[in-house]
Design a protein around this motif. Structure first.
Motif, PDB file in Angstrom:
ATOM      1  N   PHE A  86      64.015   0.028   6.130  1.00 56.48           N
ATOM      2  CA  PHE A  86      62.811  -0.759   5.651  1.00 56.48           C
ATOM      3  C   PHE A  86      63.683  -2.322   5.572  1.00 56.48           C
ATOM      4  CE2 PHE A  86      61.060  -2.316   1.729  1.00 56.48           C
ATOM      5  CZ  PHE A  86      59.734  -1.837   2.321  1.00 56.48           C
ATOM      6  N   THR A  87      64.949  -2.883   5.178  1.00 60.15           N
ATOM      7  CA  THR A  87      64.880  -4.572   5.512  1.00 60.15           C
ATOM      8  C   THR A  87      64.960  -4.748   6.534  1.00 60.15           C
ATOM      9  OG1 THR A  87      66.967  -2.983   4.222  1.00 60.15           O
ATOM     10  CG2 THR A  87      67.190  -5.843   4.519  1.00 60.15           C
ATOM     11  N   GLU A  88      65.469  -3.854   7.712  1.00 61.77           N
ATOM     12  CA  GLU A  88      64.818  -4.936   8.977  1.00 61.77           C
ATOM     13  C   GLU A  88      63.523  -4.899   9.296  1.00 61.77           C
ATOM     14  OE1 GLU A  88      68.227  -2.862   9.916  1.00 61.77           O
ATOM     15  OE2 GLU A  88      67.041  -2.481   8.483  1.00 61.77           O
ATOM     16  N   LEU A  89      62.547  -3.898   8.667  1.00 64.69           N
ATOM     17  CA  LEU A  89      60.985  -4.292   9.277  1.00 64.69           C
ATOM     18  C   LEU A  89      60.685  -5.446   7.991  1.00 64.69           C
ATOM     19  CD1 LEU A  89      58.567  -2.588   9.843  1.00 64.69           C
ATOM     20  CD2 LEU A  89      58.641  -2.035   7.627  1.00 64.69           C
ATOM     21  N   LEU A  90      60.816  -5.436   7.005  1.00 58.76           N
ATOM     22  CA  LEU A  90      61.005  -7.048   6.136  1.00 58.76           C
ATOM     23  C   LEU A  90      61.158  -7.856   6.513  1.00 58.76           C
ATOM     24  CD1 LEU A  90      61.883  -6.360   2.132  1.00 58.76           C
ATOM     25  CD2 LEU A  90      59.572  -6.064   3.701  1.00 58.76           C
ATOM     26  N   ASP A  91      63.112  -7.768   7.015  1.00 58.84           N
ATOM     27  CA  ASP A  91      63.032  -8.663   7.895  1.00 58.84           C
ATOM     28  C   ASP A  91      62.360  -9.530   9.228  1.00 58.84           C
ATOM     29  OD1 ASP A  91      65.687  -9.605   6.431  1.00 58.84           O
ATOM     30  OD2 ASP A  91      66.421  -8.244   7.751  1.00 58.84           O
ATOM     31  N   TYR A  92      62.102  -8.587   9.443  1.00 58.79           N
ATOM     32  CA  TYR A  92      60.715  -9.129  10.786  1.00 58.79           C
ATOM     33  C   TYR A  92      59.517  -9.660  10.599  1.00 58.79           C
ATOM     34  CZ  TYR A  92      57.261  -7.824  14.492  1.00 58.79           C
ATOM     35  OH  TYR A  92      56.189  -8.585  15.212  1.00 58.79           O
ATOM     36  N   ILE A  93      58.424  -9.219   9.384  1.00 58.47           N
ATOM     37  CA  ILE A  93      57.629  -9.665   8.772  1.00 58.47           C
ATOM     38  C   ILE A  93      57.766 -10.608   8.477  1.00 58.47           C
ATOM     39  CG2 ILE A  93      56.131  -9.174   7.136  1.00 58.47           C
ATOM     40  CD1 ILE A  93      56.219  -5.952   7.712  1.00 58.47           C
ATOM     41  N   SER A  94      59.368 -11.428   7.650  1.00 63.09           N
ATOM     42  CA  SER A  94      59.540 -12.788   7.493  1.00 63.09           C
ATOM     43  C   SER A  94      59.820 -13.885   8.165  1.00 63.09           C
ATOM     44  CB  SER A  94      60.704 -12.402   6.672  1.00 63.09           C
ATOM     45  OG  SER A  94      60.949 -11.256   5.029  1.00 63.09           O
ATOM     46  N   GLN A  95      59.527 -13.296   9.299  1.00 65.64           N
ATOM     47  CA  GLN A  95      59.604 -13.882  10.579  1.00 65.64           C
ATOM     48  C   GLN A  95      58.667 -15.277  10.259  1.00 65.64           C
ATOM     49  OE1 GLN A  95      60.464 -12.906  14.705  1.00 65.64           O
ATOM     50  NE2 GLN A  95      59.249 -11.352  13.667  1.00 65.64           N
ATOM     51  N   PRO A  96      58.760 -17.021  10.420  1.00 68.68           N
ATOM     52  CA  PRO A  96      57.785 -18.132   9.850  1.00 68.68           C
ATOM     53  C   PRO A  96      55.966 -17.962  10.471  1.00 68.68           C
ATOM     54  CG  PRO A  96      60.326 -18.668  10.766  1.00 68.68           C
ATOM     55  CD  PRO A  96      60.363 -17.458  10.677  1.00 68.68           C
ATOM     56  N   LYS A  97      56.532 -16.788  11.590  1.00 72.02           N
ATOM     57  CA  LYS A  97      55.640 -16.882  12.900  1.00 72.02           C
ATOM     58  C   LYS A  97      55.083 -16.122  11.969  1.00 72.02           C
ATOM     59  CE  LYS A  97      56.672 -13.141  15.228  1.00 72.02           C
ATOM     60  NZ  LYS A  97      56.145 -12.673  17.062  1.00 72.02           N
ATOM     61  N   TYR A  98      54.910 -15.265  10.862  1.00 75.56           N
ATOM     62  CA  TYR A  98      53.890 -14.655  10.255  1.00 75.56           C
ATOM     63  C   TYR A  98      54.315 -14.967   8.694  1.00 75.56           C
ATOM     64  CZ  TYR A  98      54.620 -10.777  13.950  1.00 75.56           C
ATOM     65  OH  TYR A  98      54.364 -10.166  14.826  1.00 75.56           O
ATOM     66  N   ASP A  99      53.823 -16.642   8.571  1.00 74.76           N
ATOM     67  CA  ASP A  99      54.113 -17.177   7.116  1.00 74.76           C
ATOM     68  C   ASP A  99      52.545 -16.884   6.186  1.00 74.76           C
ATOM     69  OD1 ASP A  99      56.365 -17.540   6.382  1.00 74.76           O
ATOM     70  OD2 ASP A  99      56.198 -20.038   6.812  1.00 74.76           O
ATOM     71  N   ASP A 100      51.118 -16.739   7.656  1.00 73.45           N
ATOM     72  CA  ASP A 100      50.136 -16.768   6.354  1.00 73.45           C
ATOM     73  C   ASP A 100      49.788 -15.063   6.518  1.00 73.45           C
ATOM     74  OD1 ASP A 100      49.889 -15.949   9.182  1.00 73.45           O
ATOM     75  OD2 ASP A 100      47.494 -16.706   9.511  1.00 73.45           O
ATOM     76  N   VAL A 101      49.955 -14.141   6.673  1.00 73.28           N
ATOM     77  CA  VAL A 101      50.695 -12.465   6.192  1.00 73.28           C
ATOM     78  C   VAL A 101      50.393 -12.485   5.078  1.00 73.28           C
ATOM     79  CG1 VAL A 101      51.642 -10.382   7.012  1.00 73.28           C
ATOM     80  CG2 VAL A 101      50.978 -12.178   8.907  1.00 73.28           C
ATOM     81  N   ARG A 102      48.864 -11.310   5.033  1.00 71.70           N
ATOM     82  CA  ARG A 102      49.182 -11.221   3.177  1.00 71.70           C
ATOM     83  C   ARG A 102      49.250  -9.351   3.348  1.00 71.70           C
ATOM     84  NH1 ARG A 102      43.020 -11.783   1.473  1.00 71.70           N
ATOM     85  NH2 ARG A 102      44.243 -10.931  -0.804  1.00 71.70           N
ATOM     86  N   LEU A 103      51.224  -9.294   3.208  1.00 69.88           N
ATOM     87  CA  LEU A 103      51.240  -8.322   2.800  1.00 69.88           C
ATOM     88  C   LEU A 103      51.292  -6.900   1.827  1.00 69.88           C
ATOM     89  CD1 LEU A 103      52.885  -5.951   4.437  1.00 69.88           C
ATOM     90  CD2 LEU A 103      55.087  -7.394   3.105  1.00 69.88           C
ATOM     91  N   SER A 104      50.605  -5.816   1.937  1.00 68.12           N
ATOM     92  CA  SER A 104      50.419  -4.852   0.742  1.00 68.12           C
ATOM     93  C   SER A 104      51.394  -3.822   0.786  1.00 68.12           C
ATOM     94  CB  SER A 104      48.824  -4.116   0.387  1.00 68.12           C
ATOM     95  OG  SER A 104      48.133  -5.180   0.799  1.00 68.12           O
ATOM     96  N   VAL A 105      52.100  -3.159   0.327  1.00 69.82           N
ATOM     97  CA  VAL A 105      52.986  -2.044   0.792  1.00 69.82           C
ATOM     98  C   VAL A 105      52.629  -0.695  -0.593  1.00 69.82           C
ATOM     99  CG1 VAL A 105      55.881  -1.300   0.000  1.00 69.82           C
ATOM    100  CG2 VAL A 105      54.713  -3.822   1.220  1.00 69.82           C
ATOM    101  N   ALA A 106      52.254   0.047  -0.169  1.00 69.58           N
ATOM    102  CA  ALA A 106      51.772   1.470  -0.784  1.00 69.58           C
ATOM    103  C   ALA A 106      53.046   1.856  -1.930  1.00 69.58           C
ATOM    104  CB  ALA A 106      51.768   2.515  -0.374  1.00 69.58           C
TER     105      ALA A 106
END
Length: 542
Positions: free
Chosen positions: A286-306
């Motif tokens: 999960f930590t690696e998944l968060l790191d992946y989503i935290s990349q600058p290219k995804y800065d505008d991504v809105r994230l929801s987690v169950a």
């Protein structure tokens, strides 16, 4: 509503061009389009069917539809919510199809159902379906269509007999249920023919590529969201929990082969990402998944987690969510009482809940939603007082964090160790106690309707006799009063409401779903039940 809702869909798969002899099939969701298209299960099954060139698939919702075939051969329903049975009745009638399977003939399509409600306990609804798919659709759907093609031109009886031999396909009309008396317990459940299996085994998909959205649309209840299934089932095995026990074993999607490719695909068409699963933060990477989503290219991504597990709420998780436009986090705590947590097998301590709140606040989140439960078997007044004390401690430790406790009533669920317990009649009073004691401290309390819990328990533990009740209540409305009136009308023909809802059942008695095998045998469930009751205080009522 015109067909324009379909125009705003962005598909993440390529539908096949149906061949000349394709089977006309309607795949329905018994609710409005915005609700149905937000169901990941519905999306995935629809795409799986639509990618086959031997099927001509049309979708149907309560408020809109694609062009429907004149003579459909198969009609399927995905059922995610118990009370949607009323909409199933309405849709069947609108298509000129008799409600009861026994009244259909060769002019009518084969009506199948699937989804969490029917996999858990299909019996209250069994008389309305020709066949029910139990378990994960990944392998089951293909097997169903392939075998149907073999018997496509046979008569209905031959079709059903053949389909009943496919693992995971349940044909209710081929099983006889006998009762000790009209309003008594079940005496036996047996197949009518020697070639029909006595036990139907729920099907489990064991791969590590899990589901992801097949369509993104602004018309969904969660606008433009792309959903990814991170984990399936839950390793915690809380004794009451259907989401864990019914779907075992716990499976995690491969980060490299499933999650990352899916997310890359989805974020090309939208910037809203939803991570789904009963316990997403327990994915080993999960930590690696968060790191992946935290990349600058995804800065505008809105994230929801169950819902996440309490002791996985780190400052890093909270920061990532806050940066990604999420304001709050949801964790299930069930209770503030150590004794109750031992009973339900919730491996959690109050200091972990307090730390989660502190981390959420430090990471920049503005609110924390906790989920609790009243009426847990073995619960006593002091357990509720401990929940109030714990909530006050959380509030004190993280001042300024908006705190909500959502609270449901314990409802027994099939295939779990607590299936033998009834709903505690004190639960409504206990919800009121929590409300009265939390509100003055600025803690928002959101109880789930106690009456709705009663109806849920009835459908959760019901047998086939309930089908008559469902037909009656449909005309009376879906309030608890309607169900009580229907029970009065059917007095003597079936057990009373109390039997289904409030009674503690014996581990010796035959359960309505005895012929439907979940992931764990009954002997294991009884062992888990005994472990739970060993923590009861002698004065406990349940």
């Amino acid at each position: 509503m015109t067909s324009s809702v379909f125009d705003s869909e962005r598909l993440l798969f390529t539908p096949a061009n149906p061949n000349n002899d394709a089977i006309p099939l309607i795949f329905a969701f018994p609710n409005e389009y915005t609700v149905g298209i937000t169901s990941l299960g519905y999306q995935v099954v629809w795409a799986t069917l639509a990618m086959r060139d031997d099927l001509q698939v049309s979708r149907l919702f309560t408020d809109t539809q694609e062009q429907l075939p004149r003579q459909p051969e198969i009609l399927g329903f995905s059922m995610s919510w118990e009370l949607d049975y009323v909409n199933i009745f309405n849709l069947l009638e609108s298509l000129g199809i008799p409600l009861r399977a026994s009244l259909r003939n060769k002019q009518h399509p084969l009506v199948f159902g699937g989804g969490p409600v029917l996999t858990a306990n299909p019996e209250p609804f069994a008389d309305f379906f020709d066949l029910i798919l139990l378990g994960d659709g990944e392998n089951l759907l293909g097997d169903f269509i392939d075998i149907y093609k073999e018997v496509r031109n046979a008569d209905r009886e031959t079709q059903l007999k053949r389909l009943a031999q496919v693992p995971g396909i349940y044909v209710p009309s081929l099983y006889a249920v006998e009762y000790k008396s009209k309003d008594g317990e079940i005496k036996s459940i047996n197949p009518l023919l020697p070639e029909i299996p006595a036990i139907i085994q729920k099907q489990t998909y064991r791969g590590n590529t899990l589901s992801a959205s097949t369509v993104v649309t602004e018309k969904a209840a969660w606008e433009n969201i792309f959903m990814v299934e991170v984990v399936r089932s839950c390793p915690e095995m809380c004794r009451f929990c259907l989401a864990s026990y019914l779907t075992l074993p716990f499976r995690t999607a491969s980060l490299e082969n499933s999650l990352i490719p899916a997310i890359e695909r989805g974020l090309k068409v939208t910037n809203r990402l939803g991570l789904l699963g009963a316990s997403v933060t327990q994915h080993p990477e999960f930590t690696e998944l968060l790191d992946y989503i935290s990349q600058p290219k995804y800065d505008d991504v809105r994230l929801s987690v169950a819902s996440v597990r309490t002791n996985t709420v780190t400052v890093q998780l909270a920061e990532t969510l806050a940066k990604r436009d999420t304001r709050s986090l949801t964790i299930a705590i069930e209770s503030g009482s150590d004794k109750l947590r031992q009973i339900i097998n919730k491996k959690l301590y109050n200091d972990e809940i307090i730390q989660a709140a502190i981390n959420a606040k430090l990471g920049g989140l503005s609110s924390l939603k906790l989920y609790g439960m009243a009426g847990i078997p073995g619960e006593e007044a002091e357990d509720l007082e401990e929940t109030v004390a714990m909530m006050k401690a959380v509030k004190k430790a993280a001042p300024g964090l908006r705190l909500t406790l959502g609270c449901s009533t314990f409802v027994p669920k099939s295939h779990t160790p607590f299936q033998w317990f009834g709903v505690n009649k004190q639960a409504e009073k206990r919800l009121q106690f929590l409300q009265k004691n939390l509100k003055p401290h600025g803690i928002e309390f959101r109880p789930e309707s106690y009456n709705w819990s009663i109806i849920q328990a009835l459908l959760s533990r019901g047998d086939r006799r309930i089908s008559h009740l469902l037909e009656l209540t449909r005309d009376l409305g879906d309030s608890l009063g309607s169900y009580k009136r229907a029970f009065k009308q059917l007095k003597g023909q079936m057990p009373d409401l109390d039997y289904y809802v409030h009674s503690n059942w014996s581990t010796e008695q035959l359960l309505p779903w005895n012929h439907l095998q979940g992931p764990l045998p009954q002997s294991t469930l009884i062992k888990h039940l005994n472990e739970a009751t060993s923590h009861f205080r002698s004065s406990s009522q349940q």
